[in-house]
Design a protein around this motif. Structure first.
Motif, PDB file in Angstrom:
ATOM      1  N   UNK A  15     -19.117   3.303  -8.884  1.00  0.00           N
ATOM      2  CA  UNK A  15     -19.131   3.494  -9.682  1.00  0.00           C
ATOM      3  C   UNK A  15     -18.360   3.638 -11.356  1.00  0.00           C
ATOM      4  N   UNK A  16     -17.393   2.861 -10.617  1.00  0.00           N
ATOM      5  CA  UNK A  16     -15.977   2.591 -10.816  1.00  0.00           C
ATOM      6  C   UNK A  16     -15.268   1.408 -10.609  1.00  0.00           C
ATOM      7  N   UNK A  17     -14.942  -0.008 -11.782  1.00  0.00           N
ATOM      8  CA  UNK A  17     -14.446  -1.376 -11.239  1.00  0.00           C
ATOM      9  C   UNK A  17     -13.533  -1.523 -10.449  1.00  0.00           C
ATOM     10  N   UNK A  18     -12.363  -0.303 -10.582  1.00  0.00           N
ATOM     11  CA  UNK A  18     -11.357  -1.290 -10.345  1.00  0.00           C
ATOM     12  C   UNK A  18     -11.903  -1.001  -8.559  1.00  0.00           C
ATOM     13  N   UNK A  19     -12.016   0.690  -8.009  1.00  0.00           N
ATOM     14  CA  UNK A  19     -13.007   0.633  -6.082  1.00  0.00           C
ATOM     15  C   UNK A  19     -14.096  -0.466  -6.094  1.00  0.00           C
ATOM     16  N   UNK A  20     -14.658  -1.174  -6.791  1.00  0.00           N
ATOM     17  CA  UNK A  20     -15.718  -2.177  -6.878  1.00  0.00           C
ATOM     18  C   UNK A  20     -14.829  -3.673  -6.175  1.00  0.00           C
ATOM     19  N   UNK A  32      -4.118 -11.385   0.168  1.00  0.00           N
ATOM     20  CA  UNK A  32      -3.182 -10.969   0.228  1.00  0.00           C
ATOM     21  C   UNK A  32      -1.781 -11.691   0.928  1.00  0.00           C
ATOM     22  N   UNK A  33      -0.879 -11.731  -0.226  1.00  0.00           N
ATOM     23  CA  UNK A  33       0.261 -11.999  -0.046  1.00  0.00           C
ATOM     24  C   UNK A  33       0.834 -11.393   1.458  1.00  0.00           C
ATOM     25  N   UNK A  42      -6.785  -5.151  11.637  1.00  0.00           N
ATOM     26  CA  UNK A  42      -6.224  -3.251  11.132  1.00  0.00           C
ATOM     27  C   UNK A  42      -6.534  -3.013   9.708  1.00  0.00           C
ATOM     28  N   UNK A  43      -7.028  -4.139   9.056  1.00  0.00           N
ATOM     29  CA  UNK A  43      -6.835  -4.385   7.603  1.00  0.00           C
ATOM     30  C   UNK A  43      -5.765  -4.696   6.813  1.00  0.00           C
ATOM     31  N   UNK A  44      -5.800  -4.411   5.313  1.00  0.00           N
ATOM     32  CA  UNK A  44      -4.430  -4.561   4.415  1.00  0.00           C
ATOM     33  C   UNK A  44      -3.863  -3.185   4.054  1.00  0.00           C
ATOM     34  N   UNK A  45      -2.856  -3.238   3.825  1.00  0.00           N
ATOM     35  CA  UNK A  45      -1.354  -2.681   4.071  1.00  0.00           C
ATOM     36  C   UNK A  45      -1.972  -1.644   2.479  1.00  0.00           C
ATOM     37  N   UNK A  46      -1.705  -0.805   2.493  1.00  0.00           N
ATOM     38  CA  UNK A  46      -2.555   0.435   0.837  1.00  0.00           C
ATOM     39  C   UNK A  46      -1.417  -0.509   0.114  1.00  0.00           C
ATOM     40  N   UNK A  47       0.053  -0.547   0.435  1.00  0.00           N
ATOM     41  CA  UNK A  47       0.483  -0.921  -0.041  1.00  0.00           C
ATOM     42  C   UNK A  47       0.530  -2.757  -1.239  1.00  0.00           C
ATOM     43  N   UNK A  48      -0.120  -3.133  -0.418  1.00  0.00           N
ATOM     44  CA  UNK A  48      -0.385  -4.087  -0.928  1.00  0.00           C
ATOM     45  C   UNK A  48      -1.554  -3.799  -1.618  1.00  0.00           C
ATOM     46  N   UNK A  50      -2.265  -2.242  -3.992  1.00  0.00           N
ATOM     47  CA  UNK A  50      -1.830  -1.072  -4.681  1.00  0.00           C
ATOM     48  C   UNK A  50      -1.034  -1.978  -5.857  1.00  0.00           C
ATOM     49  N   UNK A  51      -0.483  -2.564  -5.303  1.00  0.00           N
ATOM     50  CA  UNK A  51       0.857  -4.374  -5.827  1.00  0.00           C
ATOM     51  C   UNK A  51      -0.390  -5.206  -6.839  1.00  0.00           C
ATOM     52  N   UNK A  52      -1.719  -5.252  -6.100  1.00  0.00           N
ATOM     53  CA  UNK A  52      -2.638  -6.301  -6.651  1.00  0.00           C
ATOM     54  C   UNK A  52      -3.196  -5.109  -7.949  1.00  0.00           C
TER      55      UNK A  52
END
Length: 102
Positions: A15-20, A32-33, A42-48, A50-52
């Motif tokens: 329901x939240x645009x940022x989460x989508x 992601x840079x 394993x995925x993308x680091x939460x700090x990356x 967050x930066x986006x």
């Protein structure tokens, strides 16, 4: 098939645009840079992430936790870092449920 409670958690998370948007971005982890091909599993680091987003670290972590609780992403801890990737199998199961229900 997703239960009614699971569907409710998914709809709340989406329901939240940022989460989508986070979920969309995670579809292409190499966008992601600094992301290395070996990291994709394993995925993308939460700090990356967050930066986006431009959001605070706490808000980003809360949003990702909500996506995780809804079964849309998987978290992997490596040392002090947490990485997120889409749970494609669960997303496929969700889409199957939606096709069956609607």
């Amino acid at each position: 098939m997703f239960s009614e409670a699971e569907l409710l958690a998914v709809f709340r998370a989406l329901s939240n645009p940022a989460r989508r948007q986070m979920l969309v971005w995670l579809k292409e982890p190499m966008s992601f840079p600094g992301q290395k091909p070996d990291d994709v599993s394993i995925g993308v680091c939460v700090s990356d992430i967050q930066a986006r987003t431009g959001l605070g670290q706490s808000t980003t972590s809360q949003y990702l936790a909500m996506l995780r609780q809804a079964g849309l992403v998987v978290a992997t801890r490596r040392g002090k870092w947490t990485y997120y990737r889409r749970d494609e199998a669960n997303i496929a199961r969700l889409l199957d449920t939606l096709r069956d229900v609607f």
